[in-house]
Scaffold this active site. Sequence first.
Site, PDB file in Angstrom:
ATOM      1  N   GLY A  61       0.967  -1.244   0.104  1.00  0.00           N
ATOM      2  CA  GLY A  61       0.124   0.166  -0.123  1.00  0.00           C
ATOM      3  C   GLY A  61       0.755   1.302   0.178  1.00  0.00           C
ATOM      4  O   GLY A  61       1.894   1.348  -0.355  1.00  0.00           O
ATOM      5  N   ASP A  63       3.096   4.324   0.835  1.00  0.00           N
ATOM      6  CA  ASP A  63       4.566   4.315   1.409  1.00  0.00           C
ATOM      7  C   ASP A  63       4.272   5.628   2.582  1.00  0.00           C
ATOM      8  O   ASP A  63       4.060   6.615   2.203  1.00  0.00           O
ATOM      9  CB  ASP A  63       5.671   5.129   0.470  1.00  0.00           C
ATOM     10  CG  ASP A  63       7.004   5.145   1.257  1.00  0.00           C
ATOM     11  OD1 ASP A  63       7.056   5.353   2.301  1.00  0.00           O
ATOM     12  OD2 ASP A  63       8.011   4.920   0.305  1.00  0.00           O
ATOM     13  N   LEU A  64       4.292   5.243   3.648  1.00  0.00           N
ATOM     14  CA  LEU A  64       4.150   5.948   5.051  1.00  0.00           C
ATOM     15  C   LEU A  64       5.107   7.055   5.086  1.00  0.00           C
ATOM     16  O   LEU A  64       4.915   8.308   5.789  1.00  0.00           O
ATOM     17  CB  LEU A  64       3.864   5.238   6.035  1.00  0.00           C
ATOM     18  CG  LEU A  64       2.682   4.137   6.293  1.00  0.00           C
ATOM     19  CD1 LEU A  64       2.821   3.547   7.565  1.00  0.00           C
ATOM     20  CD2 LEU A  64       1.505   4.713   6.162  1.00  0.00           C
ATOM     21  N   HIS A  83      -6.866   6.412  -7.975  1.00  0.00           N
ATOM     22  CA  HIS A  83      -7.999   6.044  -8.770  1.00  0.00           C
ATOM     23  C   HIS A  83      -7.668   5.841 -10.242  1.00  0.00           C
ATOM     24  O   HIS A  83      -8.114   4.948 -10.983  1.00  0.00           O
ATOM     25  CB  HIS A  83      -9.220   7.257  -8.812  1.00  0.00           C
ATOM     26  CG  HIS A  83      -9.879   7.267  -7.472  1.00  0.00           C
ATOM     27  ND1 HIS A  83     -10.586   8.347  -7.233  1.00  0.00           N
ATOM     28  CD2 HIS A  83      -9.662   6.673  -6.164  1.00  0.00           C
ATOM     29  CE1 HIS A  83     -10.823   8.230  -5.955  1.00  0.00           C
ATOM     30  NE2 HIS A  83     -10.442   7.312  -5.215  1.00  0.00           N
ATOM     31  N   ASP A 136      -9.753   1.750   0.633  1.00  0.00           N
ATOM     32  CA  ASP A 136      -9.631   2.718  -0.438  1.00  0.00           C
ATOM     33  C   ASP A 136      -9.176   1.885  -1.809  1.00  0.00           C
ATOM     34  O   ASP A 136      -9.000   0.674  -1.800  1.00  0.00           O
ATOM     35  CB  ASP A 136      -8.936   4.050  -0.360  1.00  0.00           C
ATOM     36  CG  ASP A 136      -7.716   3.831   0.127  1.00  0.00           C
ATOM     37  OD1 ASP A 136      -7.026   2.969  -0.440  1.00  0.00           O
ATOM     38  OD2 ASP A 136      -6.906   4.717   0.772  1.00  0.00           O
TER      39      ASP A 136
END
Length: 254
Positions: A61, A63-64, A83, A136
């Site tokens: 997911g 990249d923090l 999106h 999401d």
Amino acid sequence: MPEIETSRDGAVLTITLNRPDVLNAFTADMHRELVGTFKDARDPAVRAVVVTGAGRGFCVGQDLNEFGEAARDIAGRLRRHYHPTVLAVRELEKPVLAAVNGPAAGAGLAFACDLRIAAESATFVPAFINIGLVPDMGGTFFVRRLLGTSRAFEWMTSGRRLGAAEALDWGLVSEVVPDDGLAARAAERAAELAALPTRGIALSKRLFDSAEHSTLEEQLELEAQLQAAATQTNDFREGVNAFLEKREPRFEGS
């Protein structure tokens, strides 16, 4: 080093997320590259696509390291980067197979693909709830399709990690293979898909996407329209001729 790598083997294009040191966590640049790569995959010579990750992970997911800045405009970031990635996968008129080679956190990209094969070491975790967020990247859309509303809600609000065997049992993936056999099996399966009537697969993909929100009458009408389109393809003519001549068809994807 490019963050998205591609390779071609015949009619199969393999797209590799290439940030192995951070388990292929997404950055804005990666999204832009990935969308561009899917545009390149529209080339008629490409008839199937494999998406996988470099190293020991598929994708974990966001990249923090970018998240502090992103959180100030998360809706805008999703619209600008995530999106377009999801839509690029769904709008590609070819089969897209995810070869999940390790951890898939959030797992939006894997579930946006048409098929998923997992390595035995692969894991799936809907990590959003663990930090107080909601799914999401189409997670609520695709996972509900695969699992049904009740189980999808239960899983995605628990944050529970699923191993590959349990993901297979639930129907999240279609096949689990040994880690060292994943690349070969994904290539083999993609080659099988690439040898099929590409336009027929593309039109079927449109039908299944439409079925999520259509009434029965609307879906029947779309089936009629796309069936008419399918009969205009060279592959339809080849399929009929091969059947009448009692031989294996040789589809060319046109």
